[in-house]
Design an enzyme around this catalytic site. Structure first.
Site, PDB file in Angstrom:
ATOM      1  N   GLU A  98     -11.001  -7.348  -7.907  1.00  0.00           N
ATOM      2  CA  GLU A  98     -10.265  -6.103  -7.632  1.00  0.00           C
ATOM      3  C   GLU A  98      -9.925  -5.428  -8.946  1.00  0.00           C
ATOM      4  OE1 GLU A  98      -7.011  -6.935  -4.947  1.00  0.00           O
ATOM      5  OE2 GLU A  98      -8.378  -7.691  -3.426  1.00  0.00           O
ATOM      6  N   HIS A 139       2.597   2.142  -1.481  1.00  0.00           N
ATOM      7  CA  HIS A 139       2.017   0.845  -1.107  1.00  0.00           C
ATOM      8  C   HIS A 139       2.927  -0.334  -1.403  1.00  0.00           C
ATOM      9  CE1 HIS A 139      -1.156  -2.026  -0.341  1.00  0.00           C
ATOM     10  NE2 HIS A 139      -1.114  -2.495  -1.568  1.00  0.00           N
ATOM     11  N   ARG A 158       2.160  -3.431 -10.338  1.00  0.00           N
ATOM     12  CA  ARG A 158       1.639  -4.734  -9.915  1.00  0.00           C
ATOM     13  C   ARG A 158       0.114  -4.817  -9.987  1.00  0.00           C
ATOM     14  NH1 ARG A 158      -0.344  -6.596  -5.135  1.00  0.00           N
ATOM     15  NH2 ARG A 158       0.249  -4.716  -4.019  1.00  0.00           N
TER      16      ARG A 158
HETATM   17  C1  SIN Z   1      -5.978  -4.089  -1.369  1.00  0.00           C
HETATM   18  O1  SIN Z   1      -6.633  -4.831  -0.645  1.00  0.00           O
HETATM   19  O2  SIN Z   1      -6.441  -3.106  -1.933  1.00  0.00           O
HETATM   20  C2  SIN Z   1      -4.528  -4.378  -1.551  1.00  0.00           C
HETATM   21  C3  SIN Z   1      -4.353  -5.554  -2.375  1.00  0.00           C
HETATM   22  C4  SIN Z   1      -2.986  -5.566  -2.959  1.00  0.00           C
HETATM   23  O3  SIN Z   1      -2.184  -4.666  -2.709  1.00  0.00           O
HETATM   24  O4  SIN Z   1      -2.708  -6.465  -3.748  1.00  0.00           O
END
Ligand code: SIN
Length: 527
Positions: free
Chosen positions: A114, A338, A373
């Site tokens: 990610e 978020h 974060r």
């Molecule tokens: C996502 O799957 O993009 C969210 C993951 C996260 O907020 O850590």
């Protein structure tokens, strides 16, 4: 009155993992506002970050976390969490959580990548990791006779005695509208975040900042509320307003494109689609403001359809419901609130500034996330601090528990103000979105603060005349959260991580936390 050793409020990964451990030797009461699975954890798509590949290292995960946190992380705790992650993930596996496997990797697991992570290190269950974790943990708590579960119970306020010791909470039974007293030796807030303070959010309806607002009213220190993280890619859809399109799609080479099909991230950051979230969200915000359009696209159509359907079954199915085939069509997306990096200030063991009161997970501010974060560090933080509280709180169990009977001050209902809160609910969410959003200005913050304070005063003045309901409690809480975000954002004379003020675009050399306490002035603390 219901009494137990532990009172845990909230049913995400932090609360459930602690309940499982605490119940080994103690009585546990677990209360939750809706059903157990109505929590932010259940919505988590990405996964849980944990170094396990031979090409990866703890140093790399620590470094990625500190870079995303923009100088405001508690380095010592980041190091501990990252190094302990393999133990915590093993626990999840032992409790029956099924993560996606890949026998070709050295770990045997299909590790995801990610944004802002230097290596593949995300344990995931397709794109429904949180749902799988909740499934396994709920099965464990439901089968444990030492855990009493109360669903559809909304915490109203904490009970704190004259010695500033927390004794329990007043709780509304949503079905009967009766107020009950829950008393315990150890009280743990694990109620998640506050995304519903904003008009657009990836969060479920329960995310109304209840724990933070209650702790504030009880006199606890609250830290860094200005750091609201906006996820760059929430599905743009008139009906389905809160559906997240996981960052893992960008991790698998998804490209952000303007409506004319042009990619644009290169203009903003060398890592392009893999830049930290705050940078991508601001870039999208800027492009939308320049073009006047309402969404951009996320394009993953260049990957094989089999791969996409297997790796992202939840996103594939949800988009299909709205006529978008992600194997052929680009996905319309917008940023949305978020994750709250700030919250109830805790020390390294999860203790708040009120005796016997702990906070864990998103409602807390441990310093792990700093100003922004890193993706997939939140489930890890939840289980990590759940464990720390389990270890630390044992000492309180030996103390003699002296519960002084406290009665809830019944509301004197006035018919004139019934439903007054519905208009305020909308007003707060609009004000937060317009003025406390991705890009802030001094003028906007000042407008927001004035209006929110007026609304909050009206709510506080009328609260005791209102019939108690989940709506009324939530409204009072989001008003308090919005006020804390505005006050903290106003106090920070710089831009850092998820907080961007166009009137102070630079980052100061000295990093400071912003602390709010109802009994004192707002203050800054050097880290
Ligand atoms: C996502 O799957 O993009 C969210 C993951 C996260 O907020 O850590």
């Amino acid at each position: 009155m219901k009494q137990s050793d532990y009172l845990i409020i909230g049913s995400g990964i932090a609360g459930l993992s602690l309940a499982i451990k605490a119940a080994q030797n103690s009585s546990v009461i677990l209360i939750t506002k809706r059903a157990l699975s109505d929590c932010n954890t259940a919505k988590a798509q990405g996964g849980i970050a944990c170094v396990s590949d031979e090409k990866d290292s703890f140093e790399s995960h620590i470094n990625d976390t500190l870079i995303a946190g923009a100088g405001l992380c508690n380095k010592k705790m980041v190091e501990r969490m990252v190094k302990e992650a393999p133990q915590r993930v093993k626990e999840l596996l032992n409790w029956g959580v099924q993560f996606s496997k890949d026998e070709k990797t050295s770990s045997g697991y299909a590790l995801g990548l990610e944004a802002a992570h230097s290596n593949r290190r995300i344990f995931h269950s397709g794109d429904m990791t949180g749902k799988e974790i909740e499934r396994a943990l709920i099965e464990k708590v439901r089968s444990n006779k030492d855990i009493q579960i109360f669903e559809e119970r909304s915490a109203i306020d904490l009970i704190v005695d004259d010695n500033e010791q927390c004794l329990g909470a007043f709780v509304l039974d949503n079905a009967t509208n009766k107020v009950e007293v829950f008393a315990a030796k150890v009280i743990v807030l694990a109620c998640g975040g506050a995304g519903k303070t904003y008009l657009y959010t990836t969060n479920p309806d329960i995310a109304t900042g209840d724990a933070i607002a209650m702790a504030y009213r009880a006199g606890a220190d609250i830290a860094n509320m200005e750091f609201v993280q906006f996820h760059p890619t929430c599905l743009y859809n008139k009906v389905e307003k809160s559906f997240l399109i996981s960052e893992a799609i960008r991790g698998e080479s998804g490209i952000l494109r303007l409506q004319n099909g042009e990619p644009f991230m290169e203009k903003y950051h060398p890592l392009k689609e893999m830049a930290p979230r705050d940078i991508i969200s601001r870039a999208i915000d800027e492009e939308l403001k320049m073009s006047g359009e309402e969404f951009i696209y996320l394009d993953i159509t260049h990957k094989k359809s089999d791969f996409l359907i297997n790796r992202f079954p939840g996103i594939y199915a949800k988009c299909k419901e709205y006529g978008i085939d992600i194997t052929k069509d680009m996905i319309p997306v917008v940023p949305a609130a978020h994750f709250l990096c700030g919250g109830i200030k805790i020390d390294e063991n999860g203790r708040t500034t009120i005796k016997n009161l702990y906070a864990i997970g998103e409602c807390s501010c441990s310093g792990i996330h700093g100003a922004n974060r890193l993706a997939s560090n939140s489930l890890l933080e939840g289980i990590f601090y759940g464990h720390r509280v389990f270890e630390d709180s044992k000492r309180f169990l030996k103390e003699i528990f002296n519960f002084t009977t406290v009665k809830f001050k019944e509301h004197k209902i006035s018919k004139d103000i019934s439903n007054y809160f519905m208009k305020d609910w909308k007003a707060i969410r609009h004000l937060s979105w317009d003025y406390l959003g991705i890009t802030r200005t001094n003028e906007g913050l000042s407008i927001a603060l004035n209006k929110i304070e007026t609304i909050k005063r009206e709510i506080d003045d009328n609260f005791a005349k209102t019939e108690l309901s989940v709506d009324a409690l939530e409204l009072r809480n989001i008003a308090s959260i919005a006020q804390m975000i505005a006050l903290s954002a106003f106090a920070r004379k710089e831009s850092r991580g998820a907080h961007f003020n166009a009137d102070y675009p630079d980052t100061l050399s000295q990093a400071e936390n912003t602390i709010i306490n109802k009994n004192t002035q707002i203050r800054s603390e050097r880290i």
